[in-house]
Enzyme design. Sequence first.
Site, PDB file in Angstrom:
ATOM      1  N   SER A  10       0.837  -1.205   0.000  1.00 38.00           N
ATOM      2  CA  SER A  10       0.000   0.000   0.000  1.00 38.00           C
ATOM      3  C   SER A  10       0.869   1.251   0.000  1.00 38.00           C
ATOM      4  O   SER A  10       1.639   1.486   0.945  1.00 38.00           O
ATOM      5  CB  SER A  10      -0.891   0.012   1.242  1.00 38.00           C
ATOM      6  OG  SER A  10      -1.374   1.321   1.458  1.00 38.00           O
ATOM      7  N   HIS A  38      -1.406  -1.470  -4.094  1.00 43.00           N
ATOM      8  CA  HIS A  38      -2.649  -1.066  -3.412  1.00 43.00           C
ATOM      9  C   HIS A  38      -2.639   0.453  -3.240  1.00 43.00           C
ATOM     10  O   HIS A  38      -1.702   1.027  -2.695  1.00 43.00           O
ATOM     11  CB  HIS A  38      -2.728  -1.772  -2.056  1.00 43.00           C
ATOM     12  CG  HIS A  38      -4.012  -1.556  -1.330  1.00 43.00           C
ATOM     13  ND1 HIS A  38      -5.184  -2.214  -1.656  1.00 43.00           N
ATOM     14  CD2 HIS A  38      -4.324  -0.744  -0.278  1.00 43.00           C
ATOM     15  CE1 HIS A  38      -6.154  -1.823  -0.835  1.00 43.00           C
ATOM     16  NE2 HIS A  38      -5.660  -0.925   0.009  1.00 43.00           N
ATOM     17  N   ASP A  72      -4.687   3.674  -1.855  1.00 38.61           N
ATOM     18  CA  ASP A  72      -5.739   4.093  -0.918  1.00 38.61           C
ATOM     19  C   ASP A  72      -6.181   5.524  -1.186  1.00 38.61           C
ATOM     20  O   ASP A  72      -5.421   6.465  -0.955  1.00 38.61           O
ATOM     21  CB  ASP A  72      -5.216   4.009   0.513  1.00 38.61           C
ATOM     22  CG  ASP A  72      -5.044   2.581   0.983  1.00 38.61           C
ATOM     23  OD1 ASP A  72      -6.027   1.825   0.940  1.00 38.61           O
ATOM     24  OD2 ASP A  72      -3.915   2.224   1.379  1.00 38.61           O
ATOM     25  N   MET A 126      -8.683   8.478  -0.059  1.00 39.07           N
ATOM     26  CA  MET A 126      -9.524   8.876   1.090  1.00 39.07           C
ATOM     27  C   MET A 126     -10.063  10.278   0.867  1.00 39.07           C
ATOM     28  O   MET A 126      -9.345  11.161   0.402  1.00 39.07           O
ATOM     29  CB  MET A 126      -8.680   8.896   2.358  1.00 39.07           C
ATOM     30  CG  MET A 126      -8.005   7.590   2.667  1.00 39.07           C
ATOM     31  SD  MET A 126      -7.064   7.760   4.189  1.00 39.07           S
ATOM     32  CE  MET A 126      -6.274   6.161   4.252  1.00 39.07           C
ATOM     33  N   HIS A 145      -8.401   1.273  -3.770  1.00 41.58           N
ATOM     34  CA  HIS A 145      -9.306   1.099  -2.623  1.00 41.58           C
ATOM     35  C   HIS A 145      -9.928   2.464  -2.326  1.00 41.58           C
ATOM     36  O   HIS A 145      -9.258   3.361  -1.814  1.00 41.58           O
ATOM     37  CB  HIS A 145      -8.469   0.572  -1.440  1.00 41.58           C
ATOM     38  CG  HIS A 145      -9.208   0.447  -0.157  1.00 41.58           C
ATOM     39  ND1 HIS A 145      -8.572   0.263   1.063  1.00 41.58           N
ATOM     40  CD2 HIS A 145     -10.547   0.468   0.139  1.00 41.58           C
ATOM     41  CE1 HIS A 145      -9.462   0.184   2.036  1.00 41.58           C
ATOM     42  NE2 HIS A 145     -10.667   0.314   1.503  1.00 41.58           N
ATOM     43  N   MET A 196     -11.912   4.801  -0.264  1.00 45.61           N
ATOM     44  CA  MET A 196     -12.526   5.105   1.041  1.00 45.61           C
ATOM     45  C   MET A 196     -13.189   6.468   0.874  1.00 45.61           C
ATOM     46  O   MET A 196     -12.713   7.498   1.369  1.00 45.61           O
ATOM     47  CB  MET A 196     -11.448   5.099   2.130  1.00 45.61           C
ATOM     48  CG  MET A 196     -11.023   3.688   2.515  1.00 45.61           C
ATOM     49  SD  MET A 196      -9.488   3.634   3.447  1.00 45.61           S
ATOM     50  CE  MET A 196      -8.323   3.694   2.102  1.00 45.61           C
ATOM     51  N   MET A 250     -11.618  -5.274   6.074  1.00 51.76           N
ATOM     52  CA  MET A 250     -10.735  -4.329   6.786  1.00 51.76           C
ATOM     53  C   MET A 250     -10.420  -4.915   8.164  1.00 51.76           C
ATOM     54  O   MET A 250     -11.325  -5.332   8.889  1.00 51.76           O
ATOM     55  CB  MET A 250     -11.408  -2.974   6.959  1.00 51.76           C
ATOM     56  CG  MET A 250     -11.505  -2.135   5.692  1.00 51.76           C
ATOM     57  SD  MET A 250      -9.935  -1.795   4.851  1.00 51.76           S
ATOM     58  CE  MET A 250      -8.988  -0.946   6.101  1.00 51.76           C
ATOM     59  N   ASP A 260      -6.666  -5.944   4.909  1.00 50.37           N
ATOM     60  CA  ASP A 260      -5.996  -4.638   4.880  1.00 50.37           C
ATOM     61  C   ASP A 260      -5.981  -4.034   6.276  1.00 50.37           C
ATOM     62  O   ASP A 260      -7.033  -3.760   6.850  1.00 50.37           O
ATOM     63  CB  ASP A 260      -6.782  -3.737   3.903  1.00 50.37           C
ATOM     64  CG  ASP A 260      -6.120  -2.389   3.673  1.00 50.37           C
ATOM     65  OD1 ASP A 260      -5.020  -2.158   4.190  1.00 50.37           O
ATOM     66  OD2 ASP A 260      -6.729  -1.567   2.948  1.00 50.37           O
TER      67      ASP A 260
HETATM   68  C1  DX5 Z   1      -6.001   2.032   5.831  1.00 44.37           C
HETATM   69  C2  DX5 Z   1      -5.605   1.645   4.429  1.00 44.37           C
HETATM   70  C3  DX5 Z   1      -4.503   0.669   4.384  1.00 44.37           C
HETATM   71  C4  DX5 Z   1      -3.194   1.104   4.995  1.00 44.37           C
HETATM   72  C5  DX5 Z   1      -2.643  -0.104   5.706  1.00 44.37           C
HETATM   73  O1  DX5 Z   1      -7.235   2.637   5.842  1.00 44.37           O
HETATM   74  O2  DX5 Z   1      -6.705   1.102   3.732  1.00 44.37           O
HETATM   75  O3  DX5 Z   1      -4.293   0.177   3.054  1.00 44.37           O
HETATM   76  O4  DX5 Z   1      -2.246   1.570   4.095  1.00 44.37           O
HETATM   77  O5  DX5 Z   1      -1.525   0.259   6.438  1.00 44.37           O
HETATM   78  P1  DX5 Z   1      -0.796  -0.745   7.420  1.00 44.37           P
HETATM   79  O6  DX5 Z   1      -0.407  -1.954   6.625  1.00 44.37           O
HETATM   80  O7  DX5 Z   1       0.375   0.064   7.898  1.00 44.37           O
HETATM   81  O8  DX5 Z   1      -1.762  -1.058   8.520  1.00 44.37           O
HETATM   82 ZN    ZN Z   2      -6.409   0.024   1.745  1.00 42.17          ZN
END
Ligand code: DX5
Ligand code: ZN
Length: 224
Positions: free
Chosen positions: A8, A33, A35, A37, A66, A68, A137, A175
């Site tokens: 990620s 991956h 993310d 947000m 992903h 969010m 999650m 994740d």
């Molecule tokens: C959190 C993200 C993850 C994040 C995971 O909301 O969706 O993908 O990067 O980070 P680690 O592996 O450090 O928990």
């Molecule tokens: Zn993620």
Amino acid sequence: MVYRLCPSILAADFNRLGEQIRTLEEAGAKWLHIDVMDGDFVPSISFGMPVIKSIRKESGMFFDVHLMVMAPERYIQDFVRCGADSITVHAEACDDLEQAIELIRDAGVRVGISIKPATPVNDISHLLRDVDHVLVMTVQPGFGGQKYMDECTEKIRELRELIEEEDLDVDIQVDGGINDETLETVIEAGANLIVAGSYVFRGDLGENVRHIRRKMEKMGGETD
Ligand code: DX5
Ligand code: ZN
């Protein structure tokens, strides 16, 4: 079972993003991956289309986006245009999850749906035939570097049982909070797409990727 590591980039050093992605790719990671947000579905804001478009130019990795984001249906086309190969939306963020799935499918990319730690598997089990993967999650979405929530392990197990009972071709992605110890927990419970942020982007990135892939192989899977 084919196991895949999905590093990620939320945990990347954005000043050296291109270089770090190249290191992951050279070490054998196939998925990236990503993310996104929005500061609404989750408290934090990460990055969006311009970053994805820019890294797409230099990377051949499979872009696993992903979202969010509240009402992600609004942006499916945009993310596909920027280079997404897979789009995961949250069940909790969609008014009409079935319609969101259809939009992603129609856009020609892989379809994922995700559930937060408090959302039961039961909420999405009727949609298993329509998706390519379910993202469970294992922390509250929104931030990297959190601790794995043990209560989520049972959800992975429950989902794997349902998938096997119905003989479906659906991957289980996890994740949040994955490290040397929790990697074994989630694989044992039935996950096969493993997202990892801080576990990968700390110290020697290439060595971390090789270490995790070796570990997954030892657990009896093929790595991809
Ligand atoms: C959190 C993200 C993850 C994040 C995971 O909301 O969706 O993908 O990067 O980070 P680690 O592996 O450090 O928990
Ligand atoms: Zn993620």
